[in-house]
Design a protein around this motif. Structure first.
Motif, short mmCIF file in Angstrom:
data_model
loop_
_atom_site.label_atom_id
_atom_site.label_comp_id
_atom_site.label_asym_id
_atom_site.label_seq_id
_atom_site.Cartn_x
_atom_site.Cartn_y
_atom_site.Cartn_z
N ALA A 194 4.52 -3.96 -6.71
CA ALA A 194 4.06 -5.24 -6.18
C ALA A 194 3.83 -6.24 -7.32
O ALA A 194 4.21 -7.42 -7.21
CB ALA A 194 2.79 -5.06 -5.36
N ARG A 196 1.15 -6.06 -1.97
CA ARG A 196 1.42 -4.63 -1.95
C ARG A 196 2.18 -4.23 -0.69
O ARG A 196 3.12 -3.43 -0.73
CB ARG A 196 0.10 -3.85 -2.06
CG ARG A 196 0.28 -2.37 -2.27
CD ARG A 196 -1.08 -1.66 -2.33
NE ARG A 196 -0.94 -0.28 -2.68
CZ ARG A 196 -0.44 0.67 -1.91
NH1 ARG A 196 0.01 0.37 -0.70
NH2 ARG A 196 -0.35 1.91 -2.32
N SER A 197 1.80 -4.79 0.46
CA SER A 197 2.46 -4.44 1.72
C SER A 197 3.94 -4.83 1.71
O SER A 197 4.78 -4.11 2.22
CB SER A 197 1.75 -5.11 2.90
OG SER A 197 1.75 -6.52 2.75
N THR A 198 4.25 -5.97 1.08
CA THR A 198 5.65 -6.40 0.99
C THR A 198 6.44 -5.46 0.09
O THR A 198 7.55 -5.06 0.43
CB THR A 198 5.72 -7.84 0.45
OG1 THR A 198 5.01 -8.70 1.34
CG2 THR A 198 7.15 -8.31 0.30
N GLN A 251 5.76 -2.34 -0.58
CA GLN A 251 5.90 -1.05 0.10
C GLN A 251 7.00 -1.13 1.16
O GLN A 251 7.83 -0.23 1.27
CB GLN A 251 4.58 -0.65 0.74
CG GLN A 251 4.64 0.72 1.40
CD GLN A 251 3.27 1.19 1.85
OE1 GLN A 251 2.26 0.55 1.58
NE2 GLN A 251 3.23 2.31 2.53
N TYR A 252 7.02 -2.19 1.94
CA TYR A 252 8.03 -2.36 2.99
C TYR A 252 9.43 -2.40 2.37
O TYR A 252 10.35 -1.72 2.84
CB TYR A 252 7.76 -3.63 3.79
CG TYR A 252 8.84 -3.92 4.78
CD1 TYR A 252 8.89 -3.26 6.00
CD2 TYR A 252 9.85 -4.85 4.49
CE1 TYR A 252 9.91 -3.51 6.91
CE2 TYR A 252 10.86 -5.10 5.40
CZ TYR A 252 10.89 -4.44 6.60
OH TYR A 252 11.90 -4.68 7.49
N GLU A 258 10.38 1.10 0.97
CA GLU A 258 10.67 2.05 2.04
C GLU A 258 12.00 1.73 2.72
O GLU A 258 12.78 2.64 3.03
CB GLU A 258 9.54 2.08 3.05
CG GLU A 258 8.30 2.78 2.51
CD GLU A 258 7.10 2.72 3.45
OE1 GLU A 258 7.22 2.14 4.56
OE2 GLU A 258 6.05 3.26 3.08
#
Length: 145
Positions: free
Chosen positions: A105, A112-114, A116-117, A120
């Motif tokens: 990130a 962080r969510s971006t 991780q997405y 993945e």
């Protein structure tokens, strides 16, 4: 390492130095250097509206549609897909090496969510042609990607 020095005509020469091992790993990389050069030339065309290239000023004058088409072609079909392949391979290798989503990130300058997405989604797919090119070299234009 990148160095700059004054060039003939008052411009700037940019030199990218590669170690022997780096150059050997890259193999034929002159097309990439040419496409990077086009990116800088295109940026200059956009900022000034003028071309300052060519032997004895052969291409000097107002930017033309043909020059812009060259910029688009070199970027859209050649450089950007390869840069995306390098980036995707780096994200995949980062994960393989145990890199954290938090560090990814930070590198992406994204939440962080971006990160991780994106990681993945990338890991769920088979590496594309340009990602394979980034890792393994090979033909100048991968068959798929």
């Amino acid at each position: 390492m990148i160095t700059m020095r004054e060039a003939h005509g008052g411009g700037v020469d940019v030199t990218i130095s590669l170690s022997r091992d780096e150059a050997a790993a890259l193999g034929h990389f002159f097309d990439l250097a040419d496409w990077f050069d086009t990116a800088l030339w295109g940026l200059s065309l956009l900022r000034t509206g003028e071309s300052y290239r060519g032997p004895l000023g052969a291409e000097t004058g107002p930017a033309t549609a043909a020059q812009m088409a060259t910029v688009v072609g070199h970027l859209d079909h050649r450089l950007i897909p390869r840069l995306e392949g390098i980036r995707n391979a780096a994200i995949r290798r980062h994960a393989e090496l145990g890199g954290s989503v938090g560090h990814l990130a930070l590198a992406m300058d994204a939440p962080r969510s971006t990160a991780q997405y994106r990681r993945e989604a990338l890991l769920a797919k088979v590496p594309g042609g340009f990602e394979d090119w980034a890792v393994n070299g090979g033909p100048r234009r991968p068959k798929h990607s």
